[in-house]
Enzyme design. Structure first.
Site, mmCIF file in Angstrom:
data_model
loop_
_atom_site.group_PDB
_atom_site.id
_atom_site.type_symbol
_atom_site.label_atom_id
_atom_site.label_comp_id
_atom_site.label_asym_id
_atom_site.label_seq_id
_atom_site.Cartn_x
_atom_site.Cartn_y
_atom_site.Cartn_z
ATOM 1 N N SER B 194 0.831 -1.206 0.000
ATOM 2 C CA SER B 194 0.000 0.000 0.000
ATOM 3 C C SER B 194 0.862 1.252 0.000
ATOM 4 C CB SER B 194 -0.939 -0.013 1.204
ATOM 5 O OG SER B 194 -0.193 0.088 2.394
ATOM 6 N N ARG B 198 0.384 3.571 -3.243
ATOM 7 C CA ARG B 198 -0.259 4.867 -3.005
ATOM 8 C C ARG B 198 0.561 5.993 -3.627
ATOM 9 N NH1 ARG B 198 0.042 4.865 1.989
ATOM 10 N NH2 ARG B 198 -1.936 3.832 2.426
ATOM 11 N N ASN B 202 -0.620 7.995 -7.100
ATOM 12 C CA ASN B 202 -0.874 9.436 -7.073
ATOM 13 C C ASN B 202 -0.011 10.191 -8.070
ATOM 14 O OD1 ASN B 202 -2.749 10.722 -4.976
ATOM 15 N ND2 ASN B 202 -1.901 8.945 -3.937
#
Lengths: 156, 258
Positions: B194, B198, B202
């Site tokens: 994660s 992440r 992004n």
């Protein structure tokens, strides 16, 4: 987009960066921060202490000033008292001196009068002698009458 | 991918070209030179700046460089103290490195999408992807390093048996051992994945939107790329911050003995 050997290269770079930061960057900067924090805290504490000391000193100074004032007024009072005493004393002394001088003068006057009286008596006696001599003439025995004369002059 | 980029024309070709890294080698032993180069340069920048501040570090009135460095140090230290209650010489410098490095990676996103590749092509470099955080290798390298540290500290603090017990007997007690183990393994493995995805997601999406904006007529571009860039300033800082905070949280969890 695939996972490949770049991963390993990146991990090595990352490890090196973290090691370097841990070894050479974090400790000096963090220490300087801590040290400054301590210095500021110390400075503040000292300022506080200084103010407290100043307050104490002011209080003490006030006390000393008050004491000094009291003492000085006491001294002034004493001095005034002493001056009054001195004045009184000198007045007394002057009075006494005056009286004494009067006494001395009176004694002198008395003496002078005594002396004048003595002189006068002798003069009268001599005059009386002269008069009697002239009255009685040359036949008066000096030795015989001297006794009478001195008796008379003593009675004068 | 390189051949695809050559084959495709127009908008697709442009996008693919922009998202293709400069690479050498084949298969697993491919190296993304641009990712390695830019992340190393940015890491060097970070080190250079902080080293300069550290060398002149004084407890007297600080200079501008030192004040800025100290601001970051304080900021990171506050984060570490808020969530981490153990004693560790590593964790605060680690958090600082992660925050600054990731921020600098992400910051590359704010350069106009074409300018560095253009300079690169003038120097004969065909592909150039300048934002290291749009490379899964970069984000995973960091998150896997963090994952190793989590495992290392879990074993160091709790002992191998303690860590194994935690994996097997929590949260539902020894009667549900296989289920516990499965749950815990997923939980542990989810952490690096994660973290990496992440950040990658992004920044990759952000970069893609910049590329898409760059495909529009030039007169419209500023009205879209300007607000997006401003918004991106928030995103790049936030992503760096999230990566740092989650690292601290994960490591503090590894330090906690149940």
């Amino acid at each position: 987009m695939s996972i490949n050997a770049t991963l390993i290269g990146q991990m090595i770079t990352f490890a090196l960066l973290v090691w370097f930061t841990m070894k050479f960057i974090w400790p000096p900067l963090f220490d300087s921060l801590e040290e400054r924090r301590k210095k500021i805290a110390e400075g503040l504490a000292q300022a506080e202490k200084g103010q407290e000391e100043m307050r104490l000193a002011e209080k003490k100074a006030k006390g000393v000033l008050k004491e000094a004032k009291e003492q000085s007024s006491e001294i002034v009072n004493l001095a005034q008292k002493r001056a009054n005493e001195l004045v009184e004393e000198s007045k007394d002394a002057a009075k006494k001196e005056g009286e004494r001088m009067i006494l001395v003068a009176q004694a002198q006057i008395e003496q002078e009068m005594q002396k004048a009286r003595e002189d006068l008596r002798q003069e009268v006696a001599r005059l009386a002698m002269t008069a009697a001599e002239q009255i009685l003439g040359a036949e008066i025995d000096q030795a015989k009458h001297q006794e009478i004369i001195s008796k008379v002059s003593n009675q004068l | 991918m390189a051949t695809e980029a050559h084959a495709a024309e127009g908008a697709t070709g442009y996008i693919i070209h922009h998202l293709t890294p400069l690479h050498v080698g084949e298969g697993f032993w491919t190296l993304h030179l641009d990712t390695l180069f830019f992340s190393a340069v940015l890491g060097g920048l970070f080190i250079w700046f902080f080293k300069r501040a550290a060398e002149k570090a004084t407890s007297e009135v600080p200079g501008l460089v030192q004040a800025f460095a100290e601001m970051l140090i304080e900021f990171v230290d506050t984060q570490v103290k808020d969530s981490f209650h153990g004693h560790s010489k590593l964790i605060a410098p680690l958090a600082l490195t992660i925050f600054c490095w990731v921020f600098l990676w992400n910051f590359m996103d704010l350069f106009p999408v074409d300018i560095l590749p253009l300079i690169g092509s003038m120097m004969g470099i065909e592909y150039l992807r300048v934002v290291p955080s749009t490379d899964l290798n970069a984000t995973f390298a960091m998150s896997i390093s963090v994952f190793f540290l989590i495992i290392f500290y879990s074993i160091k603090i709790k002992g191998a048996w303690g860590f194994a017990k935690e994996l097997m007997f929590q949260p539902f007690g020894p009667w549900l051992l296989p289920f516990n183990l499965l749950l815990k393994l997923v939980e542990e493995i989810a952490k690096p994945i994660s973290l990496a995805l992440r950040l990658f997601g992004n920044l990759y999406a952000g970069e893609l939107i910049f590329i898409l904006i760059a495909l529009l007529p030039w007169s419209i571009q500023p009205f879209l790329s300007f607000p997006w860039a401003i918004f991106h300033i928030l995103i790049i800082t936030l992503q760096a911050f999230i990566f740092m905070v989650l690292t601290i949280v994960y490591l503090s969890m590894a330090h906690e003995d149940h």
